[in-house]
Structure formats: C-alpha cells, structure tokens
Design a protein around this motif. Structure first.
Motif, PDB file in Angstrom:
ATOM      1  N   LEU A  15       1.002  -1.020  -0.099  1.00 46.13           N
ATOM      2  CA  LEU A  15       0.010   0.233   0.127  1.00 46.13           C
ATOM      3  C   LEU A  15       0.859   1.229  -0.051  1.00 46.13           C
ATOM      4  N   PHE A  16       1.824   1.185   0.814  1.00 48.36           N
ATOM      5  CA  PHE A  16       2.743   2.392   0.759  1.00 48.36           C
ATOM      6  C   PHE A  16       3.458   2.546  -0.614  1.00 48.36           C
ATOM      7  N   ILE A  17       3.876   1.427  -1.197  1.00 44.17           N
ATOM      8  CA  ILE A  17       4.483   1.574  -2.811  1.00 44.17           C
ATOM      9  C   ILE A  17       3.363   2.104  -3.512  1.00 44.17           C
ATOM     10  N   LEU A  18       2.305   1.859  -3.506  1.00 41.79           N
ATOM     11  CA  LEU A  18       1.222   2.301  -4.282  1.00 41.79           C
ATOM     12  C   LEU A  18       0.899   3.583  -4.194  1.00 41.79           C
ATOM     13  N   PHE A  19       0.841   4.234  -2.821  1.00 35.29           N
ATOM     14  CA  PHE A  19       0.943   5.449  -2.601  1.00 35.29           C
ATOM     15  C   PHE A  19       1.763   6.192  -3.123  1.00 35.29           C
ATOM     16  N   ALA A  20       3.020   6.022  -3.273  1.00 36.87           N
ATOM     17  CA  ALA A  20       4.049   6.591  -3.600  1.00 36.87           C
ATOM     18  C   ALA A  20       3.927   6.829  -5.075  1.00 36.87           C
ATOM     19  N   GLY A  21       3.515   5.526  -5.634  1.00 38.82           N
ATOM     20  CA  GLY A  21       3.370   6.037  -7.127  1.00 38.82           C
ATOM     21  C   GLY A  21       2.356   6.873  -7.514  1.00 38.82           C
ATOM     22  N   TRP A  22       1.417   6.894  -6.808  1.00 45.50           N
ATOM     23  CA  TRP A  22       0.174   8.237  -7.055  1.00 45.50           C
ATOM     24  C   TRP A  22       0.786   9.278  -6.829  1.00 45.50           C
ATOM     25  N   MET A  23       1.668   9.404  -5.594  1.00 48.62           N
ATOM     26  CA  MET A  23       2.096  10.648  -5.421  1.00 48.62           C
ATOM     27  C   MET A  23       2.997  11.404  -6.295  1.00 48.62           C
ATOM     28  N   VAL A  24       3.651  10.365  -7.185  1.00 47.31           N
ATOM     29  CA  VAL A  24       4.693  11.197  -8.273  1.00 47.31           C
ATOM     30  C   VAL A  24       3.722  11.269  -9.346  1.00 47.31           C
ATOM     31  N   ALA A  25       2.996  10.369  -9.657  1.00 44.28           N
ATOM     32  CA  ALA A  25       1.821  10.559 -10.737  1.00 44.28           C
ATOM     33  C   ALA A  25       1.214  11.934 -10.440  1.00 44.28           C
ATOM     34  N   TYR A  26       0.674  12.267  -9.431  1.00 44.96           N
ATOM     35  CA  TYR A  26      -0.137  13.523  -9.134  1.00 44.96           C
ATOM     36  C   TYR A  26       1.030  14.876  -9.237  1.00 44.96           C
ATOM     37  N   LEU A  27       2.113  14.602  -8.711  1.00 49.61           N
ATOM     38  CA  LEU A  27       3.124  15.751  -8.791  1.00 49.61           C
ATOM     39  C   LEU A  27       3.484  15.928 -10.375  1.00 49.61           C
ATOM     40  N   ASP A  28       3.692  14.729 -11.209  1.00 45.41           N
ATOM     41  CA  ASP A  28       3.997  15.209 -12.357  1.00 45.41           C
ATOM     42  C   ASP A  28       2.943  15.800 -13.277  1.00 45.41           C
ATOM     43  N   ARG A  29       1.686  15.644 -12.776  1.00 47.06           N
ATOM     44  CA  ARG A  29       0.584  16.086 -13.667  1.00 47.06           C
ATOM     45  C   ARG A  29       0.144  17.605 -13.021  1.00 47.06           C
ATOM     46  N   MET A  30       0.204  17.772 -11.804  1.00 44.26           N
ATOM     47  CA  MET A  30      -0.371  18.920 -10.988  1.00 44.26           C
ATOM     48  C   MET A  30       0.545  19.966 -11.106  1.00 44.26           C
ATOM     49  N   VAL A  31       1.740  19.755 -11.440  1.00 44.06           N
ATOM     50  CA  VAL A  31       2.955  21.153 -11.358  1.00 44.06           C
ATOM     51  C   VAL A  31       2.568  21.758 -12.664  1.00 44.06           C
ATOM     52  N   MET A  32       1.791  21.240 -13.602  1.00 41.53           N
ATOM     53  CA  MET A  32       1.190  22.053 -15.041  1.00 41.53           C
ATOM     54  C   MET A  32       0.324  23.217 -14.289  1.00 41.53           C
TER      55      MET A  32
END
Length: 409
Positions: A15-32
C-alpha cells in the motif's frame, strides 16, 4: 533477498508503494497548474488555450482508461504499472521541451495515454492484497495521494520555477519518476494467495461486456464524473484564481493553493475509515452528504470578499469533496471480484478522466467569455456536483445490483 520477499508479501508495505506511485503521478501532472501562467506568458497563450492544454492530458488519459483496466486484468497489475511509470515520466521530461501550443497539446495527450493504465492496475493490486472488508480503507488511503500530491505540487513547483524556470522543473521532476520504476520492478510480486478466493471461486467469470451492460456501473461512472468535474476544475484553476483574482504572488499562491489538498488527503483517509465502520450498505448516502457540503463551501469561497474567509472555505470545501472518493470507490471494491477489478476500475475512472478533460477546458472558456471573472466557472462546478448527487440517489441497492451482475455472468 529473504527480507525483500517478506516486504513483497506485506500488504501494508505494498500500500505504501502504491501510495508513492500515485504521489509521483500527481506531482508530475499537477505542477502544470502551477506553471500555467508562466507557460501562457512564454508561449503567448490565452486562458482558453491553456484550458485546452490542461484538457489534452485528460483526453489521452480518459481514452485509455477502459483498455488500461482490461490490460491490467489480462497481464497483471505490476506490468501495467511499470509501463505507465516509464511512459509518464518520459513525457513529463518532454513537457520541458515544448515550443508551441501544438507541441504542448501532443506531449500532454501522450502523457495521458502513458499514465492511463496506472489507476486501474493499482486498484486491482488493492483487490489482490486486501480482503473485501478492508478495501475501502486501503483504496481511500492510496487515493489520498491524489490530494497530497496536489498539495505538494505547488510547494515543490513554485520554488523550483523561481530557481530553474518551468522547463527545467519538468525535466527534473520527470527524471525523479524513473527511480520508482526500479522500485516497482524489484518490490512488487504476485501475492501468494489471492484474498477472498474461496468466495470468488463460486462465481462464474464475468467479462468486460457484462460490466458495460450493468446499469449500476454506469450510474457509478456518472457519479464519479460529476464529482471529478468539481475536483479537477478546482485543482486546475485554483492557483490562477489566487494569482489573478485574490492578487497573491507566486509563492503565496503556491502555499495557499496547497492547503485545501492537504485537507483533502486527510479527508480521504478518514472517509475510508468512516465508510467501512459506519456506512456499510449505505455508502451512497455518505457520498451525497459530503458532495453537497463541498459544493456549499465552494460557493461561499468565491462569493466572500475576504481573503481569509476564502482560504478557509476552500479548505473546508476540498475536505468534503475529497471525502466523496471513499463513498463512490468503496462500492465496486466491496461487491465485485478481484479478477474483474481492473476493468471495473478503468470503467469508473473513465468517467472521472472524461471529467478531467472537459472541466479545465470549459472553465477556461467561461473565464475568457466573462472577461476574467471566475464566477461562471465556479457555478459550472456547483452544477456538476448536483449531477453527482442525483446519480448517487438513483443507485438503489448497489450491493444487490452488482452482485446479481456477477451471478448472471
């Protein structure tokens, strides 16, 4: 190696690993969203054009949600998540090299296509590692990364843009995402025994066609569409609203726009716990109440002349809106078998990402049409929350409907 195998079978570490993946995904898309004003100035783009740029990502993302879910069921959650990680990290880097509106649209569209398999595959992983009674808590904890990622994006992006510029910021963030590819490839393993297998083995297999024919699934798609229109519109245009309407500077806007999403992340974790403990069989009512409250405080946010009250209301609004995740997503996770969870998640998330496509674009056009006023754009978000509430009211006995779909397959 023995220690690594132990971690790969620990559901909370997964669950922690999945959470980390989603965090990176959202950082990558939300900085736009944070870079939007700078990109518009450099490339001479209007608010309407920038709205289309934001929506280009969601066009590719929505288009591949259902195929991505099917592929996760066919090839396994790990393979699809690793491929998605590689693709979206590369296109984050490519964003830093965009030179025109056309190039930006193509890059962001392909970014969306690349990331599209991750949501369904990660939901399938939750179903593989967690028993049904714990899935709402696990899913809402994983998806709280959406809010936390949106909260951290301005805090990372604003200082990085001041030091590196928006182009180098995208390159650095994209490279960081590649690190997770090695983590996922090494850590994620197939669970030794699927949860609830004994119960699910009694059901016949169901196909994607069966899900597409199920009316309750489509009601969930509409409910998620309405709620996600609000969330994506709010997340995409809040930094610009704070800069242009509330007249904050870049660092202030970055800090203030992060606060609602920290509240939203907390709400998602609490929401999963509350739904599992107090709303078993009544999940839709939880979603209805929090969505109505979120829309109410959104209205108060843009109507108050006070900056302090506006910030307070936007935090409260985000808290309730993000709590709605738990109410809607708990239903398929509890009442559908693991074997079809990727397809089901892809189908529901298709509605959400279709919302992500239309919401920033429509808001951009409304802002332009009303000469920079954001009022009409926010009324549009409130109308969308009403659509979600109506869809939730029509759900009826969701458990019986979804389970009858399984038995009839």
């Amino acid at each position: 190696m023995g220690r690594l195998r132990e971690f790969s079978q620990n559901k909370y570490f997964i669950l922690f690993i999945l959470f980390a993946g989603w965090m990176v995904a959202y950082l990558d898309r939300m900085v736009m969203s944070v870079a939007l004003t700078s990109i518009g100035d450099d490339l001479h783009l209007s608010a309407a054009s920038l709205g289309i740029v934001l929506s280009a990502f969601f066009a590719g993302y929505a288009l591949m949600q259902i195929p991505g879910g099917y592929l996760a069921d066919k090839f396994g959650s790990k393979r699809i998540m690793v491929v998605s990680l590689i693709a979206w990290s590369l296109f984050t880097v490519f964003t830093g090299f965009a030179w025109s509106l056309t190039s930006l649209l193509i890059i962001r569209f392909l970014f969306g296509v690349g990331e599209s398999g991750f949501p369904a595959a990660s939901s399938k992983a939750i179903a593989e590692y967690f028993p049904k009674a714990e899935r709402a808590k696990a899913q809402s904890t994983m998806l709280s990364s959406n809010a936390f990622g949106a909260a951290l994006a301005p805090l990372f992006a604003a200082p990085m843009m001041l030091v590196l510029g928006w182009r180098n910021m995208f390159i650095v963030i994209g490279i960081a995402g590649i690190v997770l590819v090695a983590v996922y490839s090494t850590i994620l393993k197939k669970p030794k025994q699927k949860t609830d297998d004994s119960k699910e083995s009694k059901n016949k297999e169901i196909s994607m066609k069966d899900l597409l024919r199920n009316s309750t699934m489509w009601k969930l798609v509409i409910a998620w569409f309405g709620l996600d229109v609000v969330i994506w519109g709010f997340a995409s245009w809040l930094p610009s609203y704070l800069l242009k309407v509330r007249e904050l500077d870049l660092l202030q806007a970055g800090f203030v726009s992060s606060l609602p999403f920290f509240a939203g992340g907390i709400a998602m974790v609490l929401g999963g716990w509350v739904v599992d403990k107090y709303f078993v069989g009544r999940e839709k009512y939880f979603a209805i109440v929090v969505t109505v409250l979120g829309a109410l405080f959104l209205y108060l946010m843009f109507k108050t002349p006070s900056l302090q009250l506006a910030v307070t209301y936007q935090i409260i609004s985000a808290f309730f809106l993000y709590a709605g995740f738990a109410g809607i997503w708990s239903l398929p996770l509890k009442f559908l078998p693991t074997a079809v969870m990727g397809s089901a998640a892809g189908m529901i998330n298709f509605g959400g990402q279709l919302a992500g496509f239309v919401s920033p674009m429509i808001m951009g056009f409304l802002i332009t049409a009303f000469n920079g006023s954001y009022d009409a754009a926010f009324y549009f978000l409130i109308l969308s929350s009403v659509i979600s509430v109506i869809a939730c009211f029509t759900l009826g006995d969701t458990k019986k409907s979804l389970e009858s779909n399984v038995k009839s397959a």
